[in-house]
Motif scaffolding. Structure first.
Motif, PDB file in Angstrom:
ATOM      1  N   LEU A  51     -18.253 112.076 -12.711  1.00 37.10           N
ATOM      2  CA  LEU A  51     -17.289 112.502 -11.565  1.00 37.10           C
ATOM      3  C   LEU A  51     -16.819 111.038 -11.037  1.00 37.10           C
ATOM      4  O   LEU A  51     -15.718 111.152 -10.405  1.00 37.10           O
ATOM      5  CB  LEU A  51     -18.000 113.223 -10.555  1.00 37.10           C
ATOM      6  CG  LEU A  51     -18.118 114.678 -10.712  1.00 37.10           C
ATOM      7  CD1 LEU A  51     -19.053 115.448  -9.342  1.00 37.10           C
ATOM      8  CD2 LEU A  51     -16.891 115.445 -10.875  1.00 37.10           C
ATOM      9  N   ALA A  52     -17.523 110.086 -11.024  1.00 36.52           N
ATOM     10  CA  ALA A  52     -17.305 108.780 -10.625  1.00 36.52           C
ATOM     11  C   ALA A  52     -16.339 107.984 -11.672  1.00 36.52           C
ATOM     12  O   ALA A  52     -16.164 106.718 -11.170  1.00 36.52           O
ATOM     13  CB  ALA A  52     -18.566 108.089 -10.383  1.00 36.52           C
ATOM     14  N   GLY A  53     -15.751 108.643 -12.678  1.00 36.79           N
ATOM     15  CA  GLY A  53     -15.103 107.896 -13.631  1.00 36.79           C
ATOM     16  C   GLY A  53     -15.789 106.971 -14.584  1.00 36.79           C
ATOM     17  O   GLY A  53     -15.147 106.209 -15.222  1.00 36.79           O
TER      18      GLY A  53
ATOM     19  N   ALA B 270     -15.413 118.946 -10.925  1.00 33.17           N
ATOM     20  CA  ALA B 270     -14.759 117.966 -12.126  1.00 33.17           C
ATOM     21  C   ALA B 270     -13.588 118.479 -12.885  1.00 33.17           C
ATOM     22  O   ALA B 270     -13.072 117.792 -13.564  1.00 33.17           O
ATOM     23  CB  ALA B 270     -16.032 118.054 -12.946  1.00 33.17           C
TER      24      ALA B 270
ATOM     25  N   LEU C 194     -10.940 114.429 -15.109  1.00 30.25           N
ATOM     26  CA  LEU C 194     -11.304 112.869 -15.490  1.00 30.25           C
ATOM     27  C   LEU C 194     -12.576 113.186 -16.533  1.00 30.25           C
ATOM     28  O   LEU C 194     -12.768 112.092 -17.399  1.00 30.25           O
ATOM     29  CB  LEU C 194     -11.791 111.962 -14.419  1.00 30.25           C
ATOM     30  CG  LEU C 194     -10.671 111.796 -13.407  1.00 30.25           C
ATOM     31  CD1 LEU C 194     -11.276 110.785 -12.485  1.00 30.25           C
ATOM     32  CD2 LEU C 194      -9.394 111.234 -13.974  1.00 30.25           C
TER      33      LEU C 194
ATOM     34  N   PRO D  53     -11.258 107.760  -9.765  1.00 29.11           N
ATOM     35  CA  PRO D  53     -11.783 109.016  -9.225  1.00 29.11           C
ATOM     36  C   PRO D  53     -10.995 109.298  -7.885  1.00 29.11           C
ATOM     37  O   PRO D  53     -10.996 110.437  -7.449  1.00 29.11           O
ATOM     38  CB  PRO D  53     -13.373 108.748  -9.184  1.00 29.11           C
ATOM     39  CG  PRO D  53     -13.498 107.149  -8.915  1.00 29.11           C
ATOM     40  CD  PRO D  53     -12.436 106.522  -9.753  1.00 29.11           C
ATOM     41  N   GLU D  54     -10.735 108.315  -7.215  1.00 31.88           N
ATOM     42  CA  GLU D  54     -10.014 108.656  -5.845  1.00 31.88           C
ATOM     43  C   GLU D  54      -8.682 109.348  -6.081  1.00 31.88           C
ATOM     44  O   GLU D  54      -8.461 110.304  -5.573  1.00 31.88           O
ATOM     45  CB  GLU D  54      -9.722 107.503  -4.983  1.00 31.88           C
ATOM     46  CG  GLU D  54     -11.215 106.773  -4.581  1.00 31.88           C
ATOM     47  CD  GLU D  54     -11.018 105.542  -3.816  1.00 31.88           C
ATOM     48  OE1 GLU D  54      -9.852 105.303  -3.448  1.00 31.88           O
ATOM     49  OE2 GLU D  54     -12.148 105.114  -3.414  1.00 31.88           O
TER      50      GLU D  54
ATOM     51  N   LYS E  46      -7.635 110.751  -9.156  1.00 37.47           N
ATOM     52  CA  LYS E  46      -7.590 111.493 -10.124  1.00 37.47           C
ATOM     53  C   LYS E  46      -6.761 111.040 -11.255  1.00 37.47           C
ATOM     54  O   LYS E  46      -6.353 111.775 -12.077  1.00 37.47           O
ATOM     55  CB  LYS E  46      -7.718 113.010  -9.727  1.00 37.47           C
ATOM     56  CG  LYS E  46      -8.234 113.299  -8.432  1.00 37.47           C
ATOM     57  CD  LYS E  46      -9.924 113.306  -8.773  1.00 37.47           C
ATOM     58  CE  LYS E  46     -10.536 113.750  -7.408  1.00 37.47           C
ATOM     59  NZ  LYS E  46     -12.092 113.647  -7.732  1.00 37.47           N
TER      60      LYS E  46
END
Length: 373
Positions: free
Chosen positions: A107-109, A232, A252, A279-280, A282
């Motif tokens: 989720l955090a890339g 996600a 992602l 992640p911000e 996407k």
């Protein structure tokens, strides 16, 4: 039996009959042979298996370590060898420390390595406590690495068989853990291990090796992440470095730095690769391969096993990559020549020849000057 005794050097003080060895048993051929080697020394040997899934799920799960069938296989091997076998339920800590972390990293890339987190948590930390509670003189595992006694104590080295080497996944092993650990298979090729298993009549001699991530036996990690973290699946844009939209993506979690396949974009003047994940916004940012060139990587959570080593080093930034010349400058790994596909979330592991000096988690990268097309 002579080959078994030679292979089973557990580096313990004599008399071995007065020693106790705890073996971490996953139910596979490697840890089963380690148990046999330990028992052959004459030391009291105890097999320990961690159940890493809830009971109902574990019974039906196949193709992954520490699941239902694997627990039964480990117990059958221990019965064959005439040694004790214990199973400890660590499903809760495995979920929180490994599976949930795996989902959150995506989720955090970032691109996670759950096997390292498992070794750092349930497999080593928890097993260490269990082994010491059982009064063990050492904890033996089936990992393909070597423990070598050096001038300043125990050192961690690559396996004799480079095709089986697992040192990348054990960079976070501490000096205190290394003092207690034993890796009897580090100097053996895998075919010899299977031959020993067959010679000893172990039922797992022909059992296939575990594939992919143990808690994703079908390889579809994206589905697992979506199940744990429904957000996600958030869609977004695939853009080039100028911000031009080239396509759309389904989340992602389907991408990692250096990836080329599955981009589904058109109109690019040359093959494009994933350069980074945001992640911000996407967004998946893509570009030509030369834009992947990295000159350095900042690492976090550094674990150093190298003592006062000050000579040349090499760095490995992916499990299947070859170590490349580099130097350590504070918390930065600086590559002698640009390195490609360096992904945040992965590990940078440092070597001096065959010795593991340590490593850390890649937090961010420093881009090299763009090379000519």
């Amino acid at each position: 039996m002579r080959a078994i005794m030679i292979a089973g050097d557990f580096q313990l003080e004599a008399p071995l009959k007065a020693r106790r060895i705890v073996v971490a048993m996953s139910g596979g051929v490697d840890s089963s042979v380690v148990a046999a080697l330990a028992a052959a020394t004459g030391a009291e040997t105890i097999g320990v298996t961690l159940q890493l899934y809830d009971h109902g799920e574990a019974v039906g799960r196949a193709g992954s370590c520490c699941a239902g069938r694997d627990i039964r296989d480990a117990r059958a091997v221990c019965d064959r060898l005439g040694i004790a076998h214990y199973v400890f339920d660590h499903a809760s800590s495995f979920k929180s420390e490994v599976i949930d972390d795996f989902a959150d990293e995506y989720l955090a890339g970032r691109t996670p390595i759950p096997c390292v987190k498992c070794n750092m948590g349930p497999k080593f930390t928890d097993l260490f406590a269990l082994a010491r509670d059982l009064g063990a003189d050492c904890l033996a595992t089936g990992h393909y690495v070597q423990r070598v006694m050096g001038r300043q104590g125990a050192e961690l080295h690559r396996a004799h068989d480079p095709a089986r080497d697992q040192s990348y996944f054990l960079f976070a092993t501490t000096s205190a853990q290394l003092d207690f650990l034993r890796f009897p298979l580090g100097g053996m090729p895998k075919p010899q291990v299977r031959e020993l298993a067959a010679e000893l009549g172990l039922g797992v001699a022909g059992k296939p090796d575990s594939q992919d991530i143990c808690f994703v036996p079908d390889g579809d990690y994206a589905s697992l992440v979506k199940k744990l973290r429904p957000e996600a699946e958030t869609r977004g844009a695939i853009v080039d470095e100028s911000g031009k939209v080239l396509g759309q993506h389904r989340g992602l979690i389907h991408f990692t730095v250096g990836q080329r396949r599955g981009l589904e974009i058109g109109g690019a003047p040359e093959p494009y690769y994933v350069l980074r994940l945001d992640p911000e916004t996407k967004q998946v940012v893509v570009g030509p391969k030369r834009a992947l060139a990295v000159r350095a990587a900042r690492i976090e959570g550094i674990n150093w096993l190298g003592g006062d080593h000050a000579g040349p080093i090499t760095a490995k930034v992916r499990s299947l990559a070859k170590p490349v010349p580099a130097r350590l400058d504070g918390d930065r790994v600086v590559f002698e020549t640009p390195e490609y596909g360096v992904a945040p979330g992965q590990a940078a592991v440092l070597y001096a020849g065959e010795r593991v000096l340590g490593g850390g988690w890649i937090a961010e990268t420093e881009r090299a000057e763009l090379l000519p097309a």
